[in-house]
Design a protein around this motif. Structure first.
Motif, PDB file in Angstrom:
ATOM      1  N   ASP A 103       0.828  -1.213   0.000  1.00 37.85           N
ATOM      2  CA  ASP A 103       0.000   0.000   0.000  1.00 37.85           C
ATOM      3  C   ASP A 103       0.860   1.259   0.000  1.00 37.85           C
ATOM      4  O   ASP A 103       0.658   2.162   0.800  1.00 37.85           O
ATOM      5  CB  ASP A 103      -0.959  -0.024   1.182  1.00 37.85           C
ATOM      6  CG  ASP A 103      -2.046   1.040   1.076  1.00 37.85           C
ATOM      7  OD1 ASP A 103      -2.367   1.463  -0.050  1.00 37.85           O
ATOM      8  OD2 ASP A 103      -2.565   1.456   2.138  1.00 37.85           O
ATOM      9  N   GLY A 104       1.849   1.292  -0.901  1.00 38.51           N
ATOM     10  CA  GLY A 104       2.717   2.459  -1.000  1.00 38.51           C
ATOM     11  C   GLY A 104       3.585   2.682   0.217  1.00 38.51           C
ATOM     12  O   GLY A 104       4.033   3.799   0.464  1.00 38.51           O
ATOM     13  N   GLY A 105       3.809   1.636   0.987  1.00 35.46           N
ATOM     14  CA  GLY A 105       4.639   1.751   2.181  1.00 35.46           C
ATOM     15  C   GLY A 105       3.863   2.052   3.437  1.00 35.46           C
ATOM     16  O   GLY A 105       4.449   2.221   4.512  1.00 35.46           O
ATOM     17  N   ARG A 106       2.528   2.100   3.335  1.00 36.26           N
ATOM     18  CA  ARG A 106       1.715   2.440   4.503  1.00 36.26           C
ATOM     19  C   ARG A 106       1.153   1.223   5.239  1.00 36.26           C
ATOM     20  O   ARG A 106       0.404   1.371   6.198  1.00 36.26           O
ATOM     21  CB  ARG A 106       0.603   3.403   4.101  1.00 36.26           C
ATOM     22  CG  ARG A 106       1.201   4.740   3.683  1.00 36.26           C
ATOM     23  CD  ARG A 106       0.202   5.803   3.502  1.00 36.26           C
ATOM     24  NE  ARG A 106       0.891   7.052   3.155  1.00 36.26           N
ATOM     25  CZ  ARG A 106       0.269   8.126   2.769  1.00 36.26           C
ATOM     26  NH1 ARG A 106      -1.055   8.141   2.684  1.00 36.26           N
ATOM     27  NH2 ARG A 106       0.952   9.213   2.470  1.00 36.26           N
ATOM     28  N   ARG A 107       1.519   0.047   4.801  1.00 35.37           N
ATOM     29  CA  ARG A 107       1.176  -1.194   5.511  1.00 35.37           C
ATOM     30  C   ARG A 107       2.468  -1.999   5.659  1.00 35.37           C
ATOM     31  O   ARG A 107       3.183  -2.190   4.671  1.00 35.37           O
ATOM     32  CB  ARG A 107       0.134  -2.008   4.758  1.00 35.37           C
ATOM     33  CG  ARG A 107      -1.215  -1.324   4.701  1.00 35.37           C
ATOM     34  CD  ARG A 107      -2.284  -2.198   4.079  1.00 35.37           C
ATOM     35  NE  ARG A 107      -2.505  -3.437   4.814  1.00 35.37           N
ATOM     36  CZ  ARG A 107      -3.257  -3.549   5.917  1.00 35.37           C
ATOM     37  NH1 ARG A 107      -3.840  -2.488   6.418  1.00 35.37           N
ATOM     38  NH2 ARG A 107      -3.413  -4.710   6.504  1.00 35.37           N
ATOM     39  N   LEU A 108       2.725  -2.437   6.870  1.00 40.95           N
ATOM     40  CA  LEU A 108       3.954  -3.166   7.150  1.00 40.95           C
ATOM     41  C   LEU A 108       3.651  -4.488   7.838  1.00 40.95           C
ATOM     42  O   LEU A 108       2.689  -4.583   8.608  1.00 40.95           O
ATOM     43  CB  LEU A 108       4.868  -2.365   8.094  1.00 40.95           C
ATOM     44  CG  LEU A 108       5.261  -0.948   7.720  1.00 40.95           C
ATOM     45  CD1 LEU A 108       6.095  -0.332   8.841  1.00 40.95           C
ATOM     46  CD2 LEU A 108       6.005  -0.914   6.399  1.00 40.95           C
ATOM     47  N   ILE A 109       4.513  -5.449   7.594  1.00 44.76           N
ATOM     48  CA  ILE A 109       4.629  -6.638   8.432  1.00 44.76           C
ATOM     49  C   ILE A 109       5.998  -6.503   9.081  1.00 44.76           C
ATOM     50  O   ILE A 109       7.002  -6.290   8.399  1.00 44.76           O
ATOM     51  CB  ILE A 109       4.558  -7.949   7.620  1.00 44.76           C
ATOM     52  CG1 ILE A 109       3.234  -8.070   6.871  1.00 44.76           C
ATOM     53  CG2 ILE A 109       4.805  -9.156   8.534  1.00 44.76           C
ATOM     54  CD1 ILE A 109       2.024  -8.295   7.737  1.00 44.76           C
ATOM     55  N   ALA A 110       6.036  -6.585  10.402  1.00 44.21           N
ATOM     56  CA  ALA A 110       7.301  -6.378  11.112  1.00 44.21           C
ATOM     57  C   ALA A 110       7.418  -7.331  12.294  1.00 44.21           C
ATOM     58  O   ALA A 110       6.415  -7.683  12.919  1.00 44.21           O
ATOM     59  CB  ALA A 110       7.398  -4.938  11.606  1.00 44.21           C
ATOM     60  N   ARG A 111       8.640  -7.707  12.580  1.00 47.50           N
ATOM     61  CA  ARG A 111       8.932  -8.376  13.843  1.00 47.50           C
ATOM     62  C   ARG A 111       9.108  -7.262  14.869  1.00 47.50           C
ATOM     63  O   ARG A 111       9.997  -6.421  14.735  1.00 47.50           O
ATOM     64  CB  ARG A 111      10.195  -9.228  13.730  1.00 47.50           C
ATOM     65  CG  ARG A 111       9.996 -10.469  12.888  1.00 47.50           C
ATOM     66  CD  ARG A 111      11.159 -11.453  12.991  1.00 47.50           C
ATOM     67  NE  ARG A 111      12.479 -10.850  13.026  1.00 47.50           N
ATOM     68  CZ  ARG A 111      13.251 -10.646  11.949  1.00 47.50           C
ATOM     69  NH1 ARG A 111      12.836 -11.004  10.746  1.00 47.50           N
ATOM     70  NH2 ARG A 111      14.438 -10.103  12.081  1.00 47.50           N
ATOM     71  N   TYR A 112       8.225  -7.244  15.839  1.00 51.87           N
ATOM     72  CA  TYR A 112       8.264  -6.199  16.868  1.00 51.87           C
ATOM     73  C   TYR A 112       8.740  -6.819  18.170  1.00 51.87           C
ATOM     74  O   TYR A 112       8.245  -7.872  18.580  1.00 51.87           O
ATOM     75  CB  TYR A 112       6.885  -5.560  17.063  1.00 51.87           C
ATOM     76  CG  TYR A 112       6.939  -4.384  17.987  1.00 51.87           C
ATOM     77  CD1 TYR A 112       7.438  -3.169  17.538  1.00 51.87           C
ATOM     78  CD2 TYR A 112       6.543  -4.494  19.308  1.00 51.87           C
ATOM     79  CE1 TYR A 112       7.531  -2.083  18.399  1.00 51.87           C
ATOM     80  CE2 TYR A 112       6.631  -3.418  20.165  1.00 51.87           C
ATOM     81  CZ  TYR A 112       7.119  -2.221  19.704  1.00 51.87           C
ATOM     82  OH  TYR A 112       7.219  -1.146  20.549  1.00 51.87           O
ATOM     83  N   THR A 113       9.704  -6.183  18.801  1.00 49.70           N
ATOM     84  CA  THR A 113      10.272  -6.669  20.049  1.00 49.70           C
ATOM     85  C   THR A 113      10.188  -5.571  21.097  1.00 49.70           C
ATOM     86  O   THR A 113      10.473  -4.402  20.795  1.00 49.70           O
ATOM     87  CB  THR A 113      11.752  -7.061  19.857  1.00 49.70           C
ATOM     88  OG1 THR A 113      11.851  -7.969  18.765  1.00 49.70           O
ATOM     89  CG2 THR A 113      12.325  -7.692  21.100  1.00 49.70           C
TER      90      THR A 113
END
Length: 108
Positions: free
Chosen positions: A69-79
């Motif tokens: 979505d143009g960089g406005r949706r992310l999948i991230a490993r969050y710690t």
């Protein structure tokens, strides 16, 4: 494999991830539009309380795996120090001035 922060497409989202990873509360708050809102796992949260607890007091850190979505949706490993590592989704609404008006996060 992760995406380098400097390669994230949306400038506001790139600055958001940078501020989180640098534990830069002042820079983070400057990215938010007045009245910005957020939700965690579909539940509306108090933005100031949530960011203090989930990001800054617990040393939050994002490793972005994917963007859309143009960089406005992310999948991230969050710690963070509270929950350890989890795979998360993030979506952002950015106004015409490049400030974040809303973000939503949750487990992926």
């Amino acid at each position: 494999m992760t995406i380098q922060i400097t390669r994230l497409s949306d400038p506001a989202v790139r600055a958001f991830v940078t501020a989180v990873n640098n534990h830069d509360r002042e820079g983070f708050m400057a990215l938010l539009a007045p009245g910005a809102t957020m939700a965690d796992d579909g539940t509306e949260r108090d933005l100031a309380d949530w960011t203090d607890r989930e990001i800054f007091s617990s040393h939050g850190h994002m490793e972005v795996e994917n963007e859309s979505d143009g960089g406005r949706r992310l999948i991230a490993r969050y710690t963070n120090d509270t929950y350890g590592e989890m795979r998360t989704t993030w979506s952002f609404t950015v106004d015409d001035d490049g400030r974040i008006t809303r973000f939503e996060t949750g487990q992926a």
